[in-house]
Design a protein around this motif. Structure first.
Motif, PDB file in Angstrom:
ATOM      1  N   SER A 166       2.715  -1.820 -14.017  1.00  0.00           N
ATOM      2  CA  SER A 166       1.845  -1.667 -13.136  1.00  0.00           C
ATOM      3  C   SER A 166       2.616   0.031 -12.834  1.00  0.00           C
ATOM      4  N   LEU A 167       3.922   0.480 -12.707  1.00  0.00           N
ATOM      5  CA  LEU A 167       4.587   1.904 -12.925  1.00  0.00           C
ATOM      6  C   LEU A 167       5.261   2.263 -14.345  1.00  0.00           C
ATOM      7  N   ASP A 168       4.812   1.391 -15.414  1.00  0.00           N
ATOM      8  CA  ASP A 168       5.268   1.851 -16.826  1.00  0.00           C
ATOM      9  C   ASP A 168       6.733   1.607 -16.301  1.00  0.00           C
ATOM     10  N   LEU A 169       7.217   0.558 -16.821  1.00  0.00           N
ATOM     11  CA  LEU A 169       8.817   0.444 -16.159  1.00  0.00           C
ATOM     12  C   LEU A 169       9.562  -0.894 -17.014  1.00  0.00           C
ATOM     13  N   LYS A 170      10.923  -0.718 -17.478  1.00  0.00           N
ATOM     14  CA  LYS A 170      11.439  -1.679 -17.185  1.00  0.00           C
ATOM     15  C   LYS A 170      12.351  -2.422 -16.543  1.00  0.00           C
ATOM     16  N   ILE A 171      12.120  -3.797 -16.722  1.00  0.00           N
ATOM     17  CA  ILE A 171      13.599  -4.381 -15.285  1.00  0.00           C
ATOM     18  C   ILE A 171      13.611  -5.662 -16.242  1.00  0.00           C
TER      19      ILE A 171
ATOM     20  N   ALA B 269      13.307   5.126  -7.450  1.00  0.00           N
ATOM     21  CA  ALA B 269      13.245   4.159  -5.979  1.00  0.00           C
ATOM     22  C   ALA B 269      12.545   5.242  -5.267  1.00  0.00           C
ATOM     23  N   THR B 270      11.950   6.049  -6.256  1.00  0.00           N
ATOM     24  CA  THR B 270      11.014   6.744  -4.107  1.00  0.00           C
ATOM     25  C   THR B 270       9.123   6.269  -4.968  1.00  0.00           C
ATOM     26  N   LEU B 271       9.428   5.260  -6.237  1.00  0.00           N
ATOM     27  CA  LEU B 271       8.084   5.725  -7.554  1.00  0.00           C
ATOM     28  C   LEU B 271       7.327   4.645  -6.757  1.00  0.00           C
ATOM     29  N   GLN B 272       6.283   5.327  -5.883  1.00  0.00           N
ATOM     30  CA  GLN B 272       5.243   3.880  -4.578  1.00  0.00           C
ATOM     31  C   GLN B 272       4.347   2.779  -5.538  1.00  0.00           C
ATOM     32  N   PHE B 273       4.342   1.840  -5.055  1.00  0.00           N
ATOM     33  CA  PHE B 273       3.291   1.426  -5.667  1.00  0.00           C
ATOM     34  C   PHE B 273       2.281   0.267  -4.880  1.00  0.00           C
ATOM     35  N   THR B 274       1.158   0.199  -5.767  1.00  0.00           N
ATOM     36  CA  THR B 274      -0.149  -0.430  -4.392  1.00  0.00           C
ATOM     37  C   THR B 274      -0.599  -1.679  -5.110  1.00  0.00           C
ATOM     38  N   GLY B 275      -0.976  -2.623  -4.591  1.00  0.00           N
ATOM     39  CA  GLY B 275      -1.448  -4.187  -5.026  1.00  0.00           C
ATOM     40  C   GLY B 275      -0.351  -4.865  -4.569  1.00  0.00           C
ATOM     41  N   THR B 276      -0.835  -6.104  -4.785  1.00  0.00           N
ATOM     42  CA  THR B 276      -0.691  -7.565  -4.664  1.00  0.00           C
ATOM     43  C   THR B 276       0.280  -8.709  -5.644  1.00  0.00           C
ATOM     44  N   THR B 277       1.640  -8.935  -5.028  1.00  0.00           N
ATOM     45  CA  THR B 277       2.103  -9.976  -5.704  1.00  0.00           C
ATOM     46  C   THR B 277       2.266 -11.038  -4.871  1.00  0.00           C
ATOM     47  N   PRO B 278       2.344 -12.244  -5.718  1.00  0.00           N
ATOM     48  CA  PRO B 278       3.296 -13.735  -5.405  1.00  0.00           C
ATOM     49  C   PRO B 278       4.234 -13.542  -4.736  1.00  0.00           C
ATOM     50  N   ALA B 279       3.735 -14.237  -3.128  1.00  0.00           N
ATOM     51  CA  ALA B 279       5.020 -13.820  -2.106  1.00  0.00           C
ATOM     52  C   ALA B 279       6.486 -14.744  -2.703  1.00  0.00           C
TER      53      ALA B 279
ATOM     54  N   ARG C 251       0.891  -1.295   0.387  1.00  0.00           N
ATOM     55  CA  ARG C 251      -0.196   0.104   0.011  1.00  0.00           C
ATOM     56  C   ARG C 251       0.630   1.204  -0.035  1.00  0.00           C
ATOM     57  N   GLU C 252       0.875   2.347  -1.272  1.00  0.00           N
ATOM     58  CA  GLU C 252       2.053   3.102  -1.363  1.00  0.00           C
ATOM     59  C   GLU C 252       3.525   2.654  -1.243  1.00  0.00           C
ATOM     60  N   THR C 253       3.722   1.573  -1.157  1.00  0.00           N
ATOM     61  CA  THR C 253       5.175   1.105  -0.717  1.00  0.00           C
ATOM     62  C   THR C 253       6.018   1.430  -1.817  1.00  0.00           C
ATOM     63  N   SER C 254       6.703   2.618  -1.405  1.00  0.00           N
ATOM     64  CA  SER C 254       8.380   3.121  -2.570  1.00  0.00           C
ATOM     65  C   SER C 254       8.584   1.265  -3.053  1.00  0.00           C
ATOM     66  N   LEU C 255       9.366   1.737  -4.363  1.00  0.00           N
ATOM     67  CA  LEU C 255      10.358   0.793  -4.987  1.00  0.00           C
ATOM     68  C   LEU C 255      11.577   0.328  -4.190  1.00  0.00           C
ATOM     69  N   ALA C 256      12.102   1.645  -3.054  1.00  0.00           N
ATOM     70  CA  ALA C 256      13.419   0.882  -2.519  1.00  0.00           C
ATOM     71  C   ALA C 256      12.634   0.313  -1.426  1.00  0.00           C
ATOM     72  N   ASP C 257      11.611   0.220  -1.171  1.00  0.00           N
ATOM     73  CA  ASP C 257      11.175   0.029   0.147  1.00  0.00           C
ATOM     74  C   ASP C 257      10.929  -2.151  -0.162  1.00  0.00           C
ATOM     75  N   ILE C 258      10.729  -1.962  -1.246  1.00  0.00           N
ATOM     76  CA  ILE C 258      10.192  -3.146  -1.824  1.00  0.00           C
ATOM     77  C   ILE C 258      11.506  -4.117  -2.552  1.00  0.00           C
ATOM     78  N   ALA C 259      12.316  -3.420  -2.866  1.00  0.00           N
ATOM     79  CA  ALA C 259      14.120  -3.428  -3.475  1.00  0.00           C
ATOM     80  C   ALA C 259      14.713  -4.418  -1.916  1.00  0.00           C
ATOM     81  N   THR C 260      14.495  -3.707  -0.767  1.00  0.00           N
ATOM     82  CA  THR C 260      14.699  -4.245   0.345  1.00  0.00           C
ATOM     83  C   THR C 260      14.453  -5.477   0.906  1.00  0.00           C
ATOM     84  N   MET C 261      13.187  -5.485   0.308  1.00  0.00           N
ATOM     85  CA  MET C 261      12.399  -6.898   1.021  1.00  0.00           C
ATOM     86  C   MET C 261      13.088  -7.906  -0.642  1.00  0.00           C
ATOM     87  N   MET C 262      13.392  -8.250  -1.731  1.00  0.00           N
ATOM     88  CA  MET C 262      13.240  -8.422  -2.864  1.00  0.00           C
ATOM     89  C   MET C 262      14.686  -8.770  -2.124  1.00  0.00           C
ATOM     90  N   THR C 263      15.544  -8.589  -1.742  1.00  0.00           N
ATOM     91  CA  THR C 263      17.114  -8.670  -1.390  1.00  0.00           C
ATOM     92  C   THR C 263      17.058  -9.796  -0.514  1.00  0.00           C
TER      93      THR C 263
END
Length: 331
Positions: free
Chosen positions: A313-318, A290-300, A263-275
């Motif tokens: 969702s955020l118009d990115l290329k990863i 890194a400051t972009l925010q994401f709201t939604g669900t993903t598989p754990a 819920r309005e989670t920054s990509l920086a925080d999501i990156a920390t979780m992925m690491t």
């Protein structure tokens, strides 16, 4: 008389199996105290039968093991010789852990603990059932241990590094304690809560019930925090910062149900979780991403699907290459 290396090796094997007699323990202690005997120390792989992956416990833990050889909690006044002896003791104890049981050296009249360990690899989620009926869910890259020999109603203790969700059996009498990393102890009774223990921070989130969190801070002080449902306490040892606040328990504990809720989670925080969970290193082509925010669900448990959802969702290329993830703007 020079001790026989094969005989000494057998003593260490017997000790690792918890079958040393009092006389053999005394002989082992005498051997460890002798000056100049490091060259005769058997290698850990000889004791563990050639098992690999042994990690030393460090001098502090090794000292504790040596104290237990002596049968006292006091600092022993014995000759140590070179520090390699202590390091070896720690490595040998770790070797014993790999065969399923870490046992303290002989102490007359005291039942030796047997630490049963469960662990998960990166991206894995595992469900456990403890002897009292408590249910534990381990997140990826997590290790949990408990004393299976000494487990009883008035002394239920577990040790965790990583992240786990606890559903403690409400009808099991007595204290339940979680040791999180090296700084935090959580005392609970009949409750549901999440513990995250990493080198960067320790975090406890309470879903229901009541917990008391004891934190040993970096300035040699201790702080006790009592949580009510919906509260979180977090401690960061690097800056000695302790915070207690109401939080979104769904967002912080949904991983146990196979989903990550943001819920309005920054990509920086999501990156920390992925690491932490998947072991990848995340970098951003531009700092503002890194400051972009994401709201939604993903598989754990599926990193590739998570990255695809973030892209769309955020118009990115990863880009993902091995353990490297690079986040860029879509072209």
């Amino acid at each position: 008389m020079i001790p026989d290396a094969a005989h000494i090796k057998q003593l260490f094997i017997k000790h690792a199996n918890g079958t040393c007699t009092a006389a053999e323990t005394a002989e082992l202690l005498n051997y460890l105290q002798e000056e100049g005997s490091e060259e005769m120390l058997p290698m850990p792989d000889e004791i563990a039968g050639g098992m690999s992956g042994m990690l030393p416990m460090g001098n502090v833990a090794a000292e504790r093991v040596l104290h237990n050889i002596l049968g006292t909690g006091a600092t022993p006044e014995v000759k140590r010789g070179k520090s390699v002896r202590l390091r070896w003791i720690g490595i040998a104890a770790a070797a014993a852990a790999l065969v399923g049981a870490v046992v303290w050296l002989y102490r007359p009249g005291v039942k030796q603990p047997v630490l049963t360990a469960y662990s998960t690899v990166k991206g894995e989620v595992k469900h456990l059932l403890l002897p009292d009926g408590s249910r534990i869910t381990l997140n990826g890259n997590t290790t949990l241990q408990y004393d299976s020999a000494g487990w009883q109603a008035n002394k239920r203790e577990v040790w965790i590094n990583g992240e786990a969700f606890f559903n403690v059996a409400a009808d099991a009498a007595g204290r339940f304690t979680v040791h999180a990393g090296s700084t935090t102890q959580v005392d609970v009774l009949g409750t549901r809560f999440n513990v995250l223990a990493t080198s960067q921070q320790t975090q406890v989130v309470l879903n229901s019930g009541k917990v008391k969190v004891n934190i040993s801070k970096g300035d040699n002080t201790k702080e006790e925090v009592v949580l009510v449902p919906g509260e979180m306490v977090a401690y960061q040892p690097d800056n000695n910062k302790l915070t207690q606040q109401m939080t979104d328990t769904l967002q912080l504990t949904s991983w146990k149900d196979g989903l990550h809720a943001f819920r309005e989670t920054s990509l920086a925080d999501i990156a920390t979780m992925m690491t932490r969970q998947f072991g990848v290193k995340v970098s951003f082509a531009a700092a503002e991403l890194a400051t972009l925010q994401f709201t939604g669900t993903t598989p754990a448990g599926n990193l590739d699907v998570m990255l695809t959802i973030l892209e769309k969702s955020l118009d990115l290329k990863i880009y993902k290459h091995g353990d490297q993830v690079v986040i860029t703007k879509a072209k």
